[in-house]
Design an enzyme around this catalytic site. Structure first.
Site, PDB file in Angstrom:
ATOM      1  N   ASN A 115      20.266   1.582 -10.194  1.00 33.75           N
ATOM      2  CA  ASN A 115      19.011   0.949 -10.607  1.00 33.75           C
ATOM      3  C   ASN A 115      19.223  -0.062 -11.720  1.00 33.75           C
ATOM      4  O   ASN A 115      18.439  -0.994 -11.876  1.00 33.75           O
ATOM      5  CB  ASN A 115      18.038   2.037 -11.086  1.00 33.75           C
ATOM      6  CG  ASN A 115      16.811   1.481 -11.781  1.00 33.75           C
ATOM      7  OD1 ASN A 115      15.984   0.810 -11.157  1.00 33.75           O
ATOM      8  ND2 ASN A 115      16.695   1.725 -13.087  1.00 33.75           N
ATOM      9  N   ARG A 173       8.930   0.241 -11.724  1.00 30.94           N
ATOM     10  CA  ARG A 173       9.995  -0.203 -10.833  1.00 30.94           C
ATOM     11  C   ARG A 173      10.603  -1.556 -11.206  1.00 30.94           C
ATOM     12  O   ARG A 173      11.718  -1.853 -10.782  1.00 30.94           O
ATOM     13  CB  ARG A 173       9.480  -0.230  -9.396  1.00 30.94           C
ATOM     14  CG  ARG A 173       9.286   1.197  -8.878  1.00 30.94           C
ATOM     15  CD  ARG A 173       8.591   1.220  -7.565  1.00 30.94           C
ATOM     16  NE  ARG A 173       8.555   2.565  -6.994  1.00 30.94           N
ATOM     17  CZ  ARG A 173       7.652   2.965  -6.110  1.00 30.94           C
ATOM     18  NH1 ARG A 173       6.727   2.134  -5.691  1.00 30.94           N
ATOM     19  NH2 ARG A 173       7.686   4.194  -5.628  1.00 30.94           N
ATOM     20  N   ASP A 182      17.577  -3.868 -15.808  1.00 25.36           N
ATOM     21  CA  ASP A 182      17.057  -3.467 -14.502  1.00 25.36           C
ATOM     22  C   ASP A 182      17.484  -4.426 -13.392  1.00 25.36           C
ATOM     23  O   ASP A 182      17.067  -5.590 -13.366  1.00 25.36           O
ATOM     24  CB  ASP A 182      15.526  -3.414 -14.591  1.00 25.36           C
ATOM     25  CG  ASP A 182      14.928  -2.533 -13.524  1.00 25.36           C
ATOM     26  OD1 ASP A 182      15.353  -1.365 -13.422  1.00 25.36           O
ATOM     27  OD2 ASP A 182      14.053  -3.012 -12.770  1.00 25.36           O
ATOM     28  N   ASP A 212      20.412   8.026  -8.449  1.00 23.03           N
ATOM     29  CA  ASP A 212      19.844   8.146  -9.790  1.00 23.03           C
ATOM     30  C   ASP A 212      18.639   7.219  -9.955  1.00 23.03           C
ATOM     31  O   ASP A 212      18.643   6.089  -9.459  1.00 23.03           O
ATOM     32  CB  ASP A 212      20.935   7.756 -10.805  1.00 23.03           C
ATOM     33  CG  ASP A 212      20.456   7.839 -12.240  1.00 23.03           C
ATOM     34  OD1 ASP A 212      20.206   8.964 -12.702  1.00 23.03           O
ATOM     35  OD2 ASP A 212      20.323   6.784 -12.895  1.00 23.03           O
ATOM     36  N   HIS A 216      12.536   4.469  -9.964  1.00 22.73           N
ATOM     37  CA  HIS A 216      12.477   3.166 -10.621  1.00 22.73           C
ATOM     38  C   HIS A 216      12.905   2.025  -9.707  1.00 22.73           C
ATOM     39  O   HIS A 216      13.124   0.909 -10.159  1.00 22.73           O
ATOM     40  CB  HIS A 216      13.290   3.217 -11.912  1.00 22.73           C
ATOM     41  CG  HIS A 216      12.805   4.325 -12.804  1.00 22.73           C
ATOM     42  ND1 HIS A 216      11.677   4.206 -13.571  1.00 22.73           N
ATOM     43  CD2 HIS A 216      13.240   5.603 -12.964  1.00 22.73           C
ATOM     44  CE1 HIS A 216      11.455   5.351 -14.202  1.00 22.73           C
ATOM     45  NE2 HIS A 216      12.389   6.223 -13.848  1.00 22.73           N
ATOM     46  N   GLU A 248      16.638  10.885  -6.833  1.00 18.92           N
ATOM     47  CA  GLU A 248      16.040  11.477  -8.031  1.00 18.92           C
ATOM     48  C   GLU A 248      14.677  10.843  -8.281  1.00 18.92           C
ATOM     49  O   GLU A 248      14.579   9.740  -8.809  1.00 18.92           O
ATOM     50  CB  GLU A 248      16.940  11.259  -9.254  1.00 18.92           C
ATOM     51  CG  GLU A 248      16.452  12.076 -10.443  1.00 18.92           C
ATOM     52  CD  GLU A 248      16.409  11.317 -11.759  1.00 18.92           C
ATOM     53  OE1 GLU A 248      16.148  11.947 -12.797  1.00 18.92           O
ATOM     54  OE2 GLU A 248      16.620  10.083 -11.769  1.00 18.92           O
ATOM     55  N   ASN A 313      18.675  20.962 -14.312  1.00 21.36           N
ATOM     56  CA  ASN A 313      19.668  19.920 -14.072  1.00 21.36           C
ATOM     57  C   ASN A 313      20.232  19.441 -15.409  1.00 21.36           C
ATOM     58  O   ASN A 313      19.863  19.959 -16.471  1.00 21.36           O
ATOM     59  CB  ASN A 313      19.099  18.785 -13.207  1.00 21.36           C
ATOM     60  CG  ASN A 313      18.228  17.807 -13.991  1.00 21.36           C
ATOM     61  OD1 ASN A 313      17.878  18.033 -15.142  1.00 21.36           O
ATOM     62  ND2 ASN A 313      17.887  16.713 -13.369  1.00 21.36           N
ATOM     63  N   ARG A 352      21.036  23.357  -5.131  1.00 21.27           N
ATOM     64  CA  ARG A 352      22.106  22.874  -6.000  1.00 21.27           C
ATOM     65  C   ARG A 352      22.210  23.809  -7.215  1.00 21.27           C
ATOM     66  O   ARG A 352      21.212  24.067  -7.887  1.00 21.27           O
ATOM     67  CB  ARG A 352      21.799  21.450  -6.474  1.00 21.27           C
ATOM     68  CG  ARG A 352      22.891  20.873  -7.380  1.00 21.27           C
ATOM     69  CD  ARG A 352      22.558  19.451  -7.814  1.00 21.27           C
ATOM     70  NE  ARG A 352      21.360  19.414  -8.634  1.00 21.27           N
ATOM     71  CZ  ARG A 352      20.656  18.304  -8.902  1.00 21.27           C
ATOM     72  NH1 ARG A 352      21.033  17.147  -8.405  1.00 21.27           N
ATOM     73  NH2 ARG A 352      19.581  18.356  -9.658  1.00 21.27           N
TER      74      ARG A 352
END
Ligand code: AAO
Length: 512
Positions: A115, A173, A182, A212, A216, A248, A313, A352
């Site tokens: 990202n 985003r 970004d 990840d 976003h 994620e 996590n 997980r």
């Protein structure tokens, strides 16, 4: 014939939802911050023999080196290039790990940070893990290469350039997540650089990716990248196998961006799972284990076949990310084992398991001021190796939750009951609950403040079973509590509320 063809086609098209683990190996373990050499050995000496399906590794690409604070774990979420070069090891070591793990049927899932690049304040120079030059201010990353036009600045509408309001979808985003530069994933150049990185990893034999900060990125931009990915390496995977994708996306229900927007790309991380399970097992907010009867979609979670689940996590075990105070971790070992045991016994989602390092946790005004601590390291900053103690636990401050007997044996339990239905639920209306998985396994918990003594239908064939929580079956002996299942499937269970681990689990591979 027809139906097999259909299944095959469906299997290929939907490959991104399938963890691509070998049959009867169902769980992934996150070996957070481990060195590639240690992971290679762990695959051979421990993960394969104990039925683990795969390993999520920390980001393998070159990242910025931060000195204030001194090399925090989170510097690895600030890419400088896509060279495979990090505190976990170099490209040769990475290749060796993937090969050795694949050769024993344990697959590798890469944490893909795509990202963004480093933070806007990361400066300029060659303070990166491979020594590549970069300039955060001018957004110059010649080792990729990326330059100013490859970033989203012109699109971001917030005042600071950072995400200020999670209720503004385009901010989330198109603006910078905590000031991280970004990437403009709508640009063909950026898409092809990212895809080239992921394809290189696929070529080396990885089985899939954690995406990840997927929240976003626009789902269509993620898709455009995934569409460029090659099938997995046929040295270890059937021809036509797509990489496993789990994105994620933190969706606790209070924001406009929903996990479901990403289903077209692959699975999503279901953050409600650990937040709620922690609340229930801690008995906060009036929650009780009896309410877990309809755990899963019944609790407002995404569909099971779109979920990647975990109790904690690497973020929320130290107060980053989301989930809050209810999250259970190794610091609350007794409750944690129950939560992980419940997760691994329950059919919902791909599971997980977390494997952590210990850090000097220190709370000031409710916040852990040492939440940044990197992995156990030597004086020169290199990551310490994972040593193994005579009792099979880990040394050098590696916690190795995945080696805790109760957790490891529940990973095996999940493999044994794979494909069996959720069955024979029982509860006492409070915090004593039990359920089975068809005629393959049964688990019972006592999280009340009084003892449990009950006869229940287990669904299991008659015989004597060895509890895999208080001990286990070794050759033909049981080092633990024995459970006698009668011809009609009934068994009596006794669990004191002060037992070290107030739960019992039995399965057909632990029958005496
Ligand atoms: C570091 C420094 C920053 C600095 C930056 C750049 O800490 O101060 O500005 O460098 O110099 C990790 C660390 C960061 C670190 C970063 C880069 O955690 O501290 O920044 O590396 O080094 C959001 C994202 C999610 C992200 C999570 C941490 O949505 O993607 O933040 N997780 C991943 C990784 C993580 C990594 C990154 C992404 C970046 O797993 O390790 O960061 O690559 C709300 C939103 C969530 C949001 C959280 C936290 O959550 O919904 O989307 O997660 O806030 O900002 C309730 C709400 C819940 C809310 C929560 C917290 O629970 O219900 O929705 O409160 O407010």
């Amino acid at each position: 014939m027809g139906i097999y063809f259909l299944l095959l086609v469906v299997g290929l098209c939907w490959g991104q939802y399938n963890p691509n683990t070998v049959p009867k190996r169902t769980s992934i373990v996150h070996l957070f911050e481990w060195r590639w050499q240690d992971i290679a050995e762990e695959c051979e000496r421990y993960l394969a023999p104990n039925g683990f399906g795969g390993v999520q590794i920390s980001p393998p690409n070159e990242n910025v080196i931060i000195t204030d604070p001194q090399q925090p774990w989170w510097e690895r979420y600030q890419p400088i290039s896509y060279k495979i070069c990090s505190r976990s090891g170099n490209e040769e070591e990475f290749k060796d790990m993937v090969k050795r793990c694949n050769n024993v049927g344990v697959h590798i899932y890469v944490d893909a940070v795509i990202n963004h690049m480093c933070g806007a304040n990361a400066g300029a120079g060659d303070h990166a893990t491979c020594g590549s030059y970069f300039n955060a201010k001018t957004e110059d990353f010649p080792a990729v290469p990326y330059s100013g036009r490859d970033f989203n600045d012109h699109k971001c509408k917030s005042r600071s350039g950072n995400i200020e309001d999670y209720h503004d979808i385009s901010q989330v985003r198109d603006c910078r997540l905590v000031s991280l530069l970004d990437l403009a994933l709508d640009r063909e150049h950026v898409r092809s650089r990212v895809a080239a990185y992921l394809n290189r990893l696929i070529g080396l034999g990885v089985a899939g990716f954690r995406i990840d900060a997927a929240k976003h990125m626009w789902p269509a931009d993620v898709k455009a990248i995934l569409d460029k990915l090659e099938d997995l390496n046929t040295q270890w995977f059937p021809a036509g196998t797509k990489p496993f994708i789990y994105q994620e996306v933190i969706d606790l229900g209070g924001e406009p961006i929903k996990g479901s927007e990403y289903f077209g790309n692959g699975r999503v991380t279901e953050f409600k799972y650990g937040a709620k399970l922690g609340t229930v097992i801690r008995k906060w907010n009036g929650e009780k284990m009896a309410y877990l009867k309809n755990w899963g979609e019944g609790w407002g979670f995404v569909p099971s076949d779109r979920a990647l689940v975990f109790v904690d996590n690497h973020d929320n075990q130290r107060g980053h990310g989301a989930g809050g105070a209810s999250i259970l971790t190794f610091w609350d070992a007794r409750l944690y084992k129950m939560a992980v045991g419940f997760m691994l016994a329950h059919p919902y989602g791909v599971t997980r398991v977390m494997s952590s390092f210990r850090w000097p946790r220190y709370f000031q005004n409710g916040k852990d001021v040492n939440d940044w601590y990197g992995p156990p390291s030597n004086a020169d900053g290199s990551t310490k190796t994972v040593t193994i103690n005579p009792d099979t636990t880990c040394g050098n401050d590696w916690v190795c939750e995945h080696r805790w007997r109760q957790i490891r044996n529940m990973v095996v339990f999940r493999n044994v009951v794979d494909g069996e239905p959720f069955s024979n639920w029982w509860d006492n209306g409070s915090n004593q609950v039990a359920f089975g998985r068809g005629n393959k396994g049964f688990i019972i918990f006592n999280n009340d403040d009084w003892s449990l003594n009950v006869s229940l239908q287990t669904g299991l064939p008659a015989g004597t079973y060895c509890d895999v929580i208080s001990g286990q079956k070794e050759d033909d002996l049981c080092t633990a509590v024995e459970v006698h299942v009668a011809a009609d499937g009934m068994a009596n269970f006794l669990i004191g509320n002060e037992d070290q681990d107030p739960f019992i689990a039995i399965h057909v591979d632990a029958k005496l």
